[in-house]
Design a protein around this motif. Sequence first.
Motif, mmCIF file in Angstrom:
data_model
loop_
_atom_site.group_PDB
_atom_site.id
_atom_site.type_symbol
_atom_site.label_atom_id
_atom_site.label_comp_id
_atom_site.label_asym_id
_atom_site.label_seq_id
_atom_site.Cartn_x
_atom_site.Cartn_y
_atom_site.Cartn_z
ATOM 1 N N ALA A 132 0.845 -1.080 -0.036
ATOM 2 C CA ALA A 132 0.028 0.098 -0.065
ATOM 3 C C ALA A 132 0.902 1.299 0.130
ATOM 4 O O ALA A 132 1.926 1.325 0.552
ATOM 5 C CB ALA A 132 -0.915 0.097 1.199
ATOM 6 N N LYS A 133 0.447 1.972 -0.842
ATOM 7 C CA LYS A 133 1.409 3.629 -0.826
ATOM 8 C C LYS A 133 0.563 4.566 0.066
ATOM 9 O O LYS A 133 1.217 5.673 0.347
ATOM 10 C CB LYS A 133 1.331 3.897 -2.332
ATOM 11 C CG LYS A 133 1.799 2.718 -3.318
ATOM 12 C CD LYS A 133 3.343 2.416 -2.993
ATOM 13 C CE LYS A 133 3.794 1.533 -4.050
ATOM 14 N NZ LYS A 133 5.224 0.918 -3.483
ATOM 15 N N THR A 134 -0.448 4.347 0.417
ATOM 16 C CA THR A 134 -1.343 5.435 1.060
ATOM 17 C C THR A 134 -2.111 4.819 2.148
ATOM 18 O O THR A 134 -2.296 3.516 2.383
ATOM 19 C CB THR A 134 -2.160 6.150 0.307
ATOM 20 O OG1 THR A 134 -3.001 5.460 -0.256
ATOM 21 C CG2 THR A 134 -1.279 7.194 -0.779
ATOM 22 N N ASN A 135 -2.568 5.886 3.206
ATOM 23 C CA ASN A 135 -3.214 5.208 4.534
ATOM 24 C C ASN A 135 -4.334 4.553 3.947
ATOM 25 O O ASN A 135 -4.821 3.451 4.273
ATOM 26 C CB ASN A 135 -3.526 6.337 5.378
ATOM 27 C CG ASN A 135 -4.337 5.906 6.649
ATOM 28 O OD1 ASN A 135 -4.093 4.634 7.078
ATOM 29 N ND2 ASN A 135 -5.224 6.515 6.814
ATOM 30 N N ILE A 161 -3.073 -6.836 0.337
ATOM 31 C CA ILE A 161 -2.428 -5.247 0.558
ATOM 32 C C ILE A 161 -1.737 -5.300 1.860
ATOM 33 O O ILE A 161 -2.395 -5.400 2.748
ATOM 34 C CB ILE A 161 -3.541 -4.307 0.363
ATOM 35 C CG1 ILE A 161 -4.258 -4.632 -1.168
ATOM 36 C CG2 ILE A 161 -2.828 -3.028 0.253
ATOM 37 C CD1 ILE A 161 -5.458 -3.871 -1.377
ATOM 38 N N TRP A 162 -0.633 -4.881 1.510
ATOM 39 C CA TRP A 162 0.269 -4.816 3.088
ATOM 40 C C TRP A 162 0.581 -3.355 3.218
ATOM 41 O O TRP A 162 1.122 -2.543 2.466
ATOM 42 C CB TRP A 162 1.422 -5.551 2.884
ATOM 43 C CG TRP A 162 1.411 -6.874 2.823
ATOM 44 C CD1 TRP A 162 1.400 -7.781 1.615
ATOM 45 C CD2 TRP A 162 1.203 -7.820 3.891
ATOM 46 N NE1 TRP A 162 1.276 -9.112 1.947
ATOM 47 C CE2 TRP A 162 1.097 -9.472 3.099
ATOM 48 C CE3 TRP A 162 1.108 -7.816 5.242
ATOM 49 C CZ2 TRP A 162 1.032 -10.462 4.309
ATOM 50 C CZ3 TRP A 162 1.086 -8.941 6.067
ATOM 51 C CH2 TRP A 162 0.994 -10.368 5.585
ATOM 52 N N TRP A 163 0.185 -2.771 4.461
ATOM 53 C CA TRP A 163 0.677 -1.423 5.057
ATOM 54 C C TRP A 163 2.044 -1.834 5.733
ATOM 55 O O TRP A 163 3.114 -0.939 5.789
ATOM 56 C CB TRP A 163 -0.452 -0.827 5.755
ATOM 57 C CG TRP A 163 -1.508 -0.075 5.068
ATOM 58 C CD1 TRP A 163 -1.569 1.150 4.719
ATOM 59 C CD2 TRP A 163 -2.794 -0.694 4.186
ATOM 60 N NE1 TRP A 163 -2.461 1.286 3.658
ATOM 61 C CE2 TRP A 163 -3.325 -0.028 3.714
ATOM 62 C CE3 TRP A 163 -2.886 -2.265 4.269
ATOM 63 C CZ2 TRP A 163 -4.539 -0.086 2.782
ATOM 64 C CZ3 TRP A 163 -4.114 -2.621 3.545
ATOM 65 C CH2 TRP A 163 -4.850 -1.458 2.641
ATOM 66 N N ASP A 164 2.046 -2.762 6.638
ATOM 67 C CA ASP A 164 2.944 -3.363 7.392
ATOM 68 C C ASP A 164 3.277 -4.842 7.390
ATOM 69 O O ASP A 164 2.028 -5.501 7.975
ATOM 70 C CB ASP A 164 2.909 -2.751 8.815
ATOM 71 C CG ASP A 164 2.879 -1.325 8.945
ATOM 72 O OD1 ASP A 164 3.897 -0.551 8.908
ATOM 73 O OD2 ASP A 164 1.954 -0.851 9.069
ATOM 74 N N PHE A 216 -12.053 1.840 -2.049
ATOM 75 C CA PHE A 216 -11.087 2.334 -0.843
ATOM 76 C C PHE A 216 -10.901 1.098 -0.153
ATOM 77 O O PHE A 216 -11.785 0.445 0.344
ATOM 78 C CB PHE A 216 -12.266 3.410 -0.163
ATOM 79 C CG PHE A 216 -12.172 4.707 -0.986
ATOM 80 C CD1 PHE A 216 -11.436 5.554 -0.804
ATOM 81 C CD2 PHE A 216 -13.535 4.958 -1.476
ATOM 82 C CE1 PHE A 216 -11.558 6.799 -1.387
ATOM 83 C CE2 PHE A 216 -13.921 6.195 -2.194
ATOM 84 C CZ PHE A 216 -12.939 7.008 -2.144
ATOM 85 N N THR A 217 -9.726 0.907 0.359
ATOM 86 C CA THR A 217 -9.448 -0.248 1.161
ATOM 87 C C THR A 217 -8.501 0.302 2.310
ATOM 88 O O THR A 217 -7.394 0.976 2.001
ATOM 89 C CB THR A 217 -8.337 -1.249 0.348
ATOM 90 O OG1 THR A 217 -9.195 -1.665 -0.742
ATOM 91 C CG2 THR A 217 -8.316 -2.421 1.227
ATOM 92 N N GLN A 218 -8.826 -0.093 3.629
ATOM 93 C CA GLN A 218 -7.953 0.239 4.674
ATOM 94 C C GLN A 218 -7.438 -1.049 5.117
ATOM 95 O O GLN A 218 -7.914 -2.215 5.036
ATOM 96 C CB GLN A 218 -8.879 1.028 5.476
ATOM 97 C CG GLN A 218 -9.336 2.386 5.481
ATOM 98 C CD GLN A 218 -9.859 3.094 6.683
ATOM 99 O OE1 GLN A 218 -10.760 2.414 7.250
ATOM 100 N NE2 GLN A 218 -9.524 4.381 6.905
ATOM 101 N N GLY A 219 -6.236 -0.727 5.826
ATOM 102 C CA GLY A 219 -5.473 -1.844 6.488
ATOM 103 C C GLY A 219 -6.015 -2.246 7.702
ATOM 104 O O GLY A 219 -6.179 -1.492 8.728
ATOM 105 N N GLU A 220 -6.364 -3.562 7.814
ATOM 106 C CA GLU A 220 -6.749 -4.107 9.155
ATOM 107 C C GLU A 220 -5.451 -4.411 10.312
ATOM 108 O O GLU A 220 -4.606 -4.737 9.408
ATOM 109 C CB GLU A 220 -7.470 -5.379 8.902
ATOM 110 C CG GLU A 220 -8.920 -5.441 8.291
ATOM 111 C CD GLU A 220 -10.000 -4.494 9.023
ATOM 112 O OE1 GLU A 220 -9.768 -4.501 10.405
ATOM 113 O OE2 GLU A 220 -10.740 -3.767 8.387
#
Length: 299
Positions: free
Chosen positions: A40-43, A256-259, A77-81
Amino acid sequence: MAMNTGQFQNLYTRRIDLAFFEGWDEVPEQWSRIFNSVDAKTNNRTTQIIAGVGAWEKSGENVNPNEQKFKLGPIIFTQGEIYKTEITMSREQIKDQLYDEVANMAKDAGHAGRERVEDTAAQYLQEMFDNTQGTGYDGKPTFANDHPNYGDNGGTQDNLTTGALSDANLKSAIILFRKQRDENGKKISSIPNKLVVPQSLQFTAATILQSALQAGTTNNDKNVLPNMELVVNDYWDAYTQTRWFIMGPRHQVNMIWWDKPEFQKYPIMNKNGSQSWLGYARFTPRAENWRHTVGSTGA
């Protein structure tokens, strides 16, 4: 130079960090054989569905071309869990250097982290059929028989079939797969290269794909199915024993990975002398387009 106790314990606790990821990697990943791994590039990850132009039109000398415009479909729109854990080792365990015992505990924490990723991925495979969480960007499950087109030509498309996994039903799914078009009606020309099944269908699928002759019949017809990779997901078996689907190399079923997973020693010792390690990951599975997939309800 002699090593003092503090230095030894520091190396010892670092080895626990490593043991966690040894446990994580002990067996091959299953989710990554199905999902693309995307950073993921954004929040809030935003994906715009776009209906492109139609095929070029025949024209003539000194004739102006007809104008074609891109049309916008839904925005995804997708947010990281967020997933967390805390593992604590007692002062006595660390001081007594019970390495095998503590390393096994750290490896178990690695197994638990992998369990979370794999089970989340398996649950999302169910979501692709059911849309109970409303993740289908067009208001439909990823596998549906009435996906709306957002181009000028309108209409709907189908990537859902029925029937138990068999030679005939797999061929029907492949034919349906090959008929897919983009939002404005252009032929996609994609070829499926994976068959994804729960563990209960492993041997049925292997028989269909790997038999020299056509499976499930008494005739001598050759097995003419295209070369497809068999992907067996053990974790999906907890949720279904009958569903299956095929996918092509250009699919957009993403993890999709944020962390990506972390496992780090907390820098401050607890009051009772114990030491904590903190696990953290932030990710979300999401199908960002239904194309290049066809699923069967299995019944």
